[in-house]
Design a protein around this motif. Structure first.
Motif, PDB file in Angstrom:
ATOM      1  N   ASP A  79      18.001   9.339 -45.367  1.00  0.00           N
ATOM      2  CA  ASP A  79      17.580  10.370 -45.318  1.00  0.00           C
ATOM      3  C   ASP A  79      17.279  10.053 -44.322  1.00  0.00           C
ATOM      4  O   ASP A  79      16.922  10.887 -42.443  1.00  0.00           O
ATOM      5  CB  ASP A  79      17.994  10.950 -45.839  1.00  0.00           C
ATOM      6  N   LEU A  80      15.630   9.864 -43.991  1.00  0.00           N
ATOM      7  CA  LEU A  80      14.669  10.022 -43.289  1.00  0.00           C
ATOM      8  C   LEU A  80      14.378   8.573 -42.647  1.00  0.00           C
ATOM      9  O   LEU A  80      14.623   8.991 -41.411  1.00  0.00           O
ATOM     10  CB  LEU A  80      13.228   9.380 -44.208  1.00  0.00           C
ATOM     11  N   ILE A  81      15.474   7.707 -42.265  1.00  0.00           N
ATOM     12  CA  ILE A  81      15.551   6.490 -41.338  1.00  0.00           C
ATOM     13  C   ILE A  81      16.260   6.886 -40.593  1.00  0.00           C
ATOM     14  O   ILE A  81      16.247   7.256 -39.229  1.00  0.00           O
ATOM     15  CB  ILE A  81      16.321   5.416 -42.491  1.00  0.00           C
ATOM     16  N   LEU A  82      17.543   7.748 -40.935  1.00  0.00           N
ATOM     17  CA  LEU A  82      18.567   8.280 -39.989  1.00  0.00           C
ATOM     18  C   LEU A  82      17.918   9.137 -39.518  1.00  0.00           C
ATOM     19  O   LEU A  82      18.056   9.238 -37.958  1.00  0.00           O
ATOM     20  CB  LEU A  82      19.394   8.928 -40.998  1.00  0.00           C
ATOM     21  N   SER A  83      17.089  10.189 -39.792  1.00  0.00           N
ATOM     22  CA  SER A  83      16.292  10.730 -38.737  1.00  0.00           C
ATOM     23  C   SER A  83      15.085  10.585 -37.963  1.00  0.00           C
ATOM     24  O   SER A  83      15.252  11.318 -36.793  1.00  0.00           O
ATOM     25  CB  SER A  83      15.659  12.208 -40.100  1.00  0.00           C
TER      26      SER A  83
END
Length: 112
Positions: A79-83
């Motif tokens: 989720d952090l990478i996607l964000s």
């Protein structure tokens, strides 16, 4: 239509209008080249993930702090990478749109 061409077009001087269009096209090409060399950076999760992109909206690097890598919580890292990726691409798009708006005086030109 009134004699003299389009209202507000300098008496319908098509050569002048064509020159202005060519100048705008040249300025847009220069702005695009300039935008492509810019780099943008976004940090998420308190600096846990940093994403960088160029003005072509291509990701050029992703940094992940080792302490964020938790084998028990891979979903959070994803989720952090996607964000971070989405935010940095949006930042590049906003910069390009703002540059185009300045160049065109806020006119909405289809395809631009």
């Amino acid at each position: 239509m009134a004699k003299g061409g389009f209202p507000g077009m300098g008496g319908g001087n098509m050569n002048s209008l064509l020159k202005q269009a060519q100048k705008l096209q040249q300025q847009m090409e220069e702005m695009q080249k300039s935008s492509e060399t810019k780099e943008f950076e976004v940090s998420v999760g308190g600096g846990a993930v940093v994403a960088r992109a160029n003005g072509k909206k291509e990701l050029i690097s992703i940094e992940i702090k080792p302490e964020v890598v938790d084998p028990e919580d891979v979903e959070m890292l994803q989720d952090l990478i996607l964000s971070a990726c989405n935010e940095v691409i949006s930042k590049a798009e906003e910069d390009t749109a703002e540059s185009m708006k300045k160049l065109t005086g806020g006119l909405n030109i289809p395809g631009m």
